[in-house]
Design a protein around this motif. Structure first.
Motif, PDB file in Angstrom:
ATOM      1  N   GLY A  47     -15.330  -7.737 -11.712  1.00  0.00           N
ATOM      2  CA  GLY A  47     -15.418  -6.538 -12.546  1.00  0.00           C
ATOM      3  C   GLY A  47     -16.398  -6.672 -13.699  1.00  0.00           C
ATOM      4  O   GLY A  47     -16.780  -5.671 -14.323  1.00  0.00           O
ATOM      5  N   SER A  50     -19.929  -4.706 -14.160  1.00  0.00           N
ATOM      6  CA  SER A  50     -20.061  -3.335 -14.653  1.00  0.00           C
ATOM      7  C   SER A  50     -21.077  -3.260 -15.784  1.00  0.00           C
ATOM      8  O   SER A  50     -21.282  -4.222 -16.535  1.00  0.00           O
ATOM      9  N   GLN A  51     -21.700  -2.086 -15.899  1.00  0.00           N
ATOM     10  CA  GLN A  51     -22.644  -1.870 -16.991  1.00  0.00           C
ATOM     11  C   GLN A  51     -21.946  -1.977 -18.341  1.00  0.00           C
ATOM     12  O   GLN A  51     -22.509  -2.488 -19.311  1.00  0.00           O
ATOM     13  N   HIS A  83     -11.925  -6.032 -16.487  1.00  0.00           N
ATOM     14  CA  HIS A  83     -12.748  -6.657 -15.453  1.00  0.00           C
ATOM     15  C   HIS A  83     -11.899  -7.468 -14.474  1.00  0.00           C
ATOM     16  O   HIS A  83     -12.436  -8.147 -13.599  1.00  0.00           O
ATOM     17  N   HIS A 146     -13.937  -0.235 -12.796  1.00  0.00           N
ATOM     18  CA  HIS A 146     -15.326  -0.538 -12.414  1.00  0.00           C
ATOM     19  C   HIS A 146     -15.412  -1.110 -10.997  1.00  0.00           C
ATOM     20  O   HIS A 146     -16.272  -1.936 -10.694  1.00  0.00           O
ATOM     21  N   GLU A 149     -18.800  -0.408  -9.123  1.00  0.00           N
ATOM     22  CA  GLU A 149     -19.892  -1.292  -9.530  1.00  0.00           C
ATOM     23  C   GLU A 149     -19.701  -2.705  -8.975  1.00  0.00           C
ATOM     24  O   GLU A 149     -20.677  -3.380  -8.619  1.00  0.00           O
TER      25      GLU A 149
END
Length: 823
Positions: A47, A50-51, A83, A146, A149
């Motif tokens: 996770g 992710s941005q 995450h 996320h 992603e």
């Protein structure tokens, strides 16, 4: 693309995931689940691709400044970007695309739980009110987890480099758990109102073990994650960590040399050699649960260590973990082991023996020991029962990280009779799991062996012992050979007044040259000490937990020195002196308490048969007034002891003719455990979880939970809730640093501290100079203005020097001592 993601400054995410996967796989191999460990390591931080997380980590470290378009306020984001859930959701989603066996969703749940719990500790599957917290977590909005992603970065597969490990893991877990899932049905399941698991695993203990497997896997992941994270920033850490298989030959050779060097020619030395030789002979036996039942003074400490070392070599085990009941004796045992097993050079200090407990002296800490203590990474470990049990049951990640180190270990419990009754079934179920499922061996050492294999309702948990579990061939004869005291029951109607107790103590002190008086409360200890001190007797000492650990050790060392020089000593102590403290008095007095406590006091009398004119005398007294308050353990122990004393006086021969005989001990524990049978499951009151329940239930199949009605094979434990309520010792206490010895300097340094980085080292030093206050005394001292906060808002407190006596420790009134004694 994967190389662009950061796990942290200086380490790529792909590197971190690969490293953790390899470490977690190595750790999980000890429980037969290397593929599961590898999968967890590969998925746990996906996770972070992710941005949102990448923006956070770059902003937090200053890589991006406030002018950058991706910059975020990192302070407000810390710990708030999920995450850990993405990996769990990937596993759950992957189940839809593969052929499943009936129990595969259960195994996938175990893996997913570890992933989404690796920053919090195991989450609840079912919350106390019945809500399914696991389903809620797995069903969390994928925009917030996320997941999209993560899949874009790593693919849908559950594993590294587009390789799907999930099928291999499920196959591995089917094989590993096949026997466990076929456990015989329990009678408890026939009366369970939910019966939600009866079609799959109709046995609460099997569910308990499945929950423990989940925690073991989490432990492997936690330790691997923390090690790689720490070492990425401090590469030199790797130099201090253990690596490879433990070489047991060197410590064995050193112990055997030491045993040859200390051979004496007294009759008691011959008995101790016999005990030691028997332990050596039995060390070739299989991995299982053993009992080492030896009277106090029979050499259990070194004999148990000899068994453990040779047993570890025979079975190529990873480590030896010595579990001690109290911090008051752990220093003593660890120092003895270190002096034997470790070389003298400073470079190798701590290479074999690790102490892990709250009172560790700073000078015993090295870079190696600090790292090793975080995860029990050493060949021979000395820790406390509190630390051991917390590694198995407490909430959070810090203690759980160490749990996997119990696999493939020899675990030696010293003074096992001190195990709190409320923890009895949790302990039995945990030990059975470690031996059956994790390749451990366990040794229960004591002079007063509790009947943990004979508890009522065995279907809720009892210790599983083999027929030949006792290491000593003839326990009754051994007790007869080592009998060194005569126990006199001098309890009487109306009890003994303070002056009468003092008269008897002074009399025995004069006759025997030294006397130990053990009482049940700190109030009695203080009053009796003051009464004897006022009589002008030389060598009067006081011991209680009102004194900090450093203070108690000073007193013990001073008394040992006097006793060795045949100087008069009269010690008034609470029960802290009983378990394992190596000291010997000419006579002893013990206030009525549990039989095992009485016998432990007897073990500090004539310990080495110093008396030439007969046995040492141990007097059992009942005080005329005794406010036990919440000390339920003492109250119930007194009741069982009274009953046993009456039976012994009526027919002593039926109980072996001596109050130290094993028949007496067995009868006592039968009564004591029967009287307290309702407490052994660790009861949790209704105001805590909405109903009267217990931790054995909550950590197995959770039958009383209102959400436990679904008919499917899944974990339903309330892991987090149980962990929050778990405490080995019931203590609503408040720690204060006291101005004894170096404690004064530590207080001054803390009060003037400006660099927060120094707080941790100072607090570690302060542990040996701290006292835990119960609410009553704490309130009185607060009202007297005697407790001060180190710095406002820190929650760290110290005691005014006028309220600490160099004789008796913390005092709710101002003391008149000239100054605090410095050793």
């Amino acid at each position: 693309m994967q190389d662009e993601f950061w796990a942290r400054p200086g380490q790529s995410l792909v590197s971190h995931l690969d490293n953790v996967a390899k470490l977690a796989s190595d750790f999980a191999r000890d429980i037969g689940l290397p593929n599961a460990g590898f999968l967890l390591g590969s998925l746990h931080d996906q996770g972070k691709a992710s941005q949102a997380f990448q923006n956070y980590i770059r902003s937090a470290t200053g890589f991006w400044d406030q002018e950058d378009e991706h910059y975020v306020d990192a302070a407000g984001k810390r710990g708030k970007i999920d995450h850990s859930t993405a990996g769990s959701q990937k596993i759950w989603a992957a189940l839809k695309g593969i052929p499943l066996k009936k129990t595969d969703p259960l195994f996938a749940q175990m893996l997913a739980l570890c992933l989404c719990s690796h920053h919090s500790g195991l989450i609840d599957c079912l919350e106390p009110g019945g809500e399914n917290a696991y389903k809620r977590r797995i069903g969390k909005d994928t925009g917030k987890t996320h997941l999209t992603e993560a899949v874009a970065a790593w693919g849908k597969e559950c594993g590294p480099s587009r390789h799907d490990l999930l099928l291999e893991c499920l196959k591995e877990m089917r094989g590993r758990f096949s026997k466990l899932l076929k456990t015989s049905p329990s009678n408890l399941c026939s009366s369970c109102i939910t019966r939600s698991c009866s079609g799959y695993v109709p046995n609460p203990i099997a569910w308990f073990h499945l929950g423990f497997y989940t925690r073991m896997l989490l432990s492997c992941l936690l330790d691997a994650d923390r090690i790689d994270s720490a070492d990425s920033g401090q590469p030199l850490n790797a130099l201090w960590r253990s690596s490879g298989e433990t070489d047991w030959e060197k410590p064995i050779r050193r112990l055997e040399t030491h045993l040859l060097d200390i051979q004496g020619d007294r009759p008691i030395d011959e008995i101790r050699r016999s005990v030691s030789q028997r332990c050596l002979d039995r060390a070739e036996g299989p991995k299982c649960i053993y009992k080492l039942t030896v009277p106090t003074g029979g050499g259990k400490t070194l004999s148990g260590l000899r068994f453990a070392l040779h047993h570890a070599r025979r079975h190529r085990m990873k480590r030896i973990i010595n579990v001690i009941p109290y911090t008051s004796i752990i220093d003593q045992n660890a120092d003895v082991a270190r002096s034997i097993l470790e070389p003298k050079s400073e470079e190798e200090f701590g290479s074999i023996v690790l102490e892990h407990h709250s009172n560790l002296e700073p000078e015993k800490e090295t870079p190696r020991s600090r790292l090793a203590a975080e995860c029990w990474d050493a060949p021979v470990i000395y820790t406390t029962m509190v630390q051991f049990m917390e590694s198995l049951f407490s909430h959070g990640t810090r203690s759980a990280r160490r749990m996997h180190r119990l696999a493939q270990a020899v675990i030696v419990f010293d003074e096992i009779q001190t195990l709190p009754v409320k923890c009895a079934r949790l302990f039995c179920n945990a030990v059975n799991f470690l031996v059956r499922e994790c390749g451990a061996s366990v040794v229960l050492c004591t002079a007063t062996q509790p009947l943990l294999d004979k508890l009522e309702q065995p279907e809720r948990g009892v210790l599983t012992l083999e027929a030949n579990s006792e290491l000593m061939p003839d326990v009754e004869n051994l007790f007869h050979q080592l009998e060194r005291v005569e126990i006199l029951d001098r309890t009487r109607v109306g009890g003994w007044t303070l002056e009468q107790v003092a008269d008897l103590a002074a009399e025995q002190y004069e006759k025997a040259g030294s006397c130990l008086a053990v009482v049940n409360t700190k109030d009695w200890a203080r009053r009796l000490y003051n009464e004897l001190s006022c009589r002008g007797l030389p060598g009067v000492h006081h011991l209680s937990t009102d004194m900090c650990a450093a203070h108690r050790l000073c007193v013990l060392n001073e008394m040992r020195s006097k006793l060795e020089n045949h100087e008069p000593v009269l010690c008034v102590s609470t029960q802290l002196i009983e378990a394992g403290v190596d000291i010997s008095f000419g006579a002893a007095i013990r206030f009525l308490a549990s039989l095992d406590s009485i016998l432990q006091t007897a073990g500090r009398c004539n310990r080495n048969r110093e008396r030439r004119n007969g046995p040492g005398l141990v007097h059992i007294l009942n005080p005329d007034r005794e406010e036990l308050g919440p000390l339920k353990e003492i109250k119930t122990g007194q009741e069982a002891a009274r009953r046993l004393l009456q039976e012994f006086h009526a027919d002593p021969e039926s109980l072996g003719g001596s109050l130290t005989h094993p028949k007496v001990i067995e009868r006592y524990f039968l009564y004591h455990f029967f009287d307290r049978r309702e407490e052994m499951d660790y009861t949790v009151k209704a105001n805590k979880v909405g109903r009267t329940d217990n931790l054995v239930n909550m950590l197995s199949c959770n039958p009383k939970n209102p959400g436990n009605m679904d008919f499917h094979p899944s974990l339903r434990q309330s892991f987090a809730e149980a962990g929050r309520h778990f405490q080995v010792i019931d203590e609503a206490t408040r720690a204060v640093i006291v101005p004894f010895g170096e404690g004064k300097d530590i207080i001054a340094e803390l009060c003037g501290l400006h660099d927060p980085k120094m707080l941790g080292p100072l607090l570690r030093r302060a542990q040996r100079y701290s006292v835990n206050l119960f609410p009553g005394p704490s309130k009185v001292l607060d009202q007297a203005g005697a407790i001060h906060e180190i710095q406002k808002g820190w929650g760290i407190y110290y005691l005014d020097k006028r309220h600490y006596s160099d004789r008796t420790g913390v005092s709710t009134t101002v003391v008149n001592d000239m100054d605090v004694h410095i050793c």
